[in-house]
Design a protein around this motif. Structure first.
Motif, PDB file in Angstrom:
ATOM      1  N   TYR A   1       0.861  -1.171   0.000  1.00 48.17           N
ATOM      2  CA  TYR A   1       0.000   0.000   0.000  1.00 48.17           C
ATOM      3  C   TYR A   1       0.905   1.231   0.000  1.00 48.17           C
ATOM      4  CZ  TYR A   1      -3.122  -3.642   1.621  1.00 48.17           C
ATOM      5  OH  TYR A   1      -3.822  -4.818   1.734  1.00 48.17           O
TER       6      TYR A   1
ATOM      7  N   GLU B   1       1.091   5.375  -0.097  1.00 49.21           N
ATOM      8  CA  GLU B   1       0.304   6.580   0.153  1.00 49.21           C
ATOM      9  C   GLU B   1       0.195   7.424  -1.110  1.00 49.21           C
ATOM     10  OE1 GLU B   1      -0.938  10.411   1.116  1.00 49.21           O
ATOM     11  OE2 GLU B   1       1.148  10.053   0.599  1.00 49.21           O
ATOM     12  N   SER B   2       1.190   7.334  -1.968  1.00 51.84           N
ATOM     13  CA  SER B   2       1.142   8.023  -3.256  1.00 51.84           C
ATOM     14  C   SER B   2       1.581   7.054  -4.345  1.00 51.84           C
ATOM     15  CB  SER B   2       2.056   9.243  -3.268  1.00 51.84           C
ATOM     16  OG  SER B   2       2.121   9.781  -4.578  1.00 51.84           O
TER      17      SER B   2
ATOM     18  N   HIS C   1      -5.203   6.714  -0.051  1.00 51.08           N
ATOM     19  CA  HIS C   1      -5.272   8.133   0.321  1.00 51.08           C
ATOM     20  C   HIS C   1      -4.721   8.418   1.708  1.00 51.08           C
ATOM     21  CE1 HIS C   1      -7.430   9.356  -3.235  1.00 51.08           C
ATOM     22  NE2 HIS C   1      -8.229   8.321  -3.074  1.00 51.08           N
ATOM     23  N   GLY C   2      -4.342   7.389   2.422  1.00 46.13           N
ATOM     24  CA  GLY C   2      -3.771   7.593   3.748  1.00 46.13           C
ATOM     25  C   GLY C   2      -3.492   6.266   4.414  1.00 46.13           C
ATOM     26  N   LEU C   3      -2.484   6.245   5.283  1.00 48.58           N
ATOM     27  CA  LEU C   3      -2.118   5.054   6.040  1.00 48.58           C
ATOM     28  C   LEU C   3      -1.989   5.428   7.514  1.00 48.58           C
ATOM     29  CD1 LEU C   3       0.609   3.654   3.621  1.00 48.58           C
ATOM     30  CD2 LEU C   3      -1.605   2.589   4.114  1.00 48.58           C
TER      31      LEU C   3
ATOM     32  N   LEU D   1       4.092   6.281   4.672  1.00 51.90           N
ATOM     33  CA  LEU D   1       4.046   6.374   3.208  1.00 51.90           C
ATOM     34  C   LEU D   1       3.881   5.006   2.569  1.00 51.90           C
ATOM     35  CD1 LEU D   1       6.981   8.917   2.680  1.00 51.90           C
ATOM     36  CD2 LEU D   1       4.507   9.386   2.795  1.00 51.90           C
TER      37      LEU D   1
END
Length: 133
Positions: free
Chosen positions: A84, A86-87, A115-117, A122
């Motif tokens: 996963y 973040e970007s 969109h977020g962790l 990141l």
């Protein structure tokens, strides 16, 4: 043979960061080991490592290695990896680092942009490993 589910959590002194939520670090089911997504948290400080994507990715790798070592396994025993980011703009940079993590064949993998962790990370990675007989 009846399969038995076993769940495992570790203290930070084991080299594995403490959980950030209600879960086990790993669950064994027969000859499979499911490892919860690891964050780029330094188990000694409890803080996310600084420096951006690559230092965070390396810390996630260390945390994964610490969990699987408790079962006598290495990342080369991974069957499936879920990443996963973040970007998703970091995809190529992450891949350059990731492909050095294995000494044998690469496992199956899914990589998702999110969109977020948790903890402002990141990158987060979870695993499914095969336990050799």
């Amino acid at each position: 043979m009846q399969k038995k589910k076993e769940s495992f959590s570790f203290k930070a002194s084991s080299g594995v960061p403490p959980q950030v939520g209600p879960f086990s670090h790993a669950t064994r089911w027969g000859d499979l080991l499911f490892v919860t997504g690891q964050m780029p948290t330094d188990p000694n400080t409890g803080k996310v490592v600084d420096g951006g994507l690559i230092p965070q990715s390396i810390q996630v790798k260390k945390n994964l290695e610490a969990v699987v070592a408790h079962f006598g396994l290495t990342l080369d025993d991974a069957l499936m990896v879920r990443v996963y980011l973040e970007s998703f703009d970091d995809y190529d940079e992450f891949n350059d680092c990731y492909k050095t993590w294995f000494t044998k064949e690469l496992p199956s993998r899914t990589c998702v942009g999110v969109h977020g962790l948790a903890v402002g990370a990141l990158v987060e990675i979870d695993l499914i490993l095969g336990i050799p007989n």
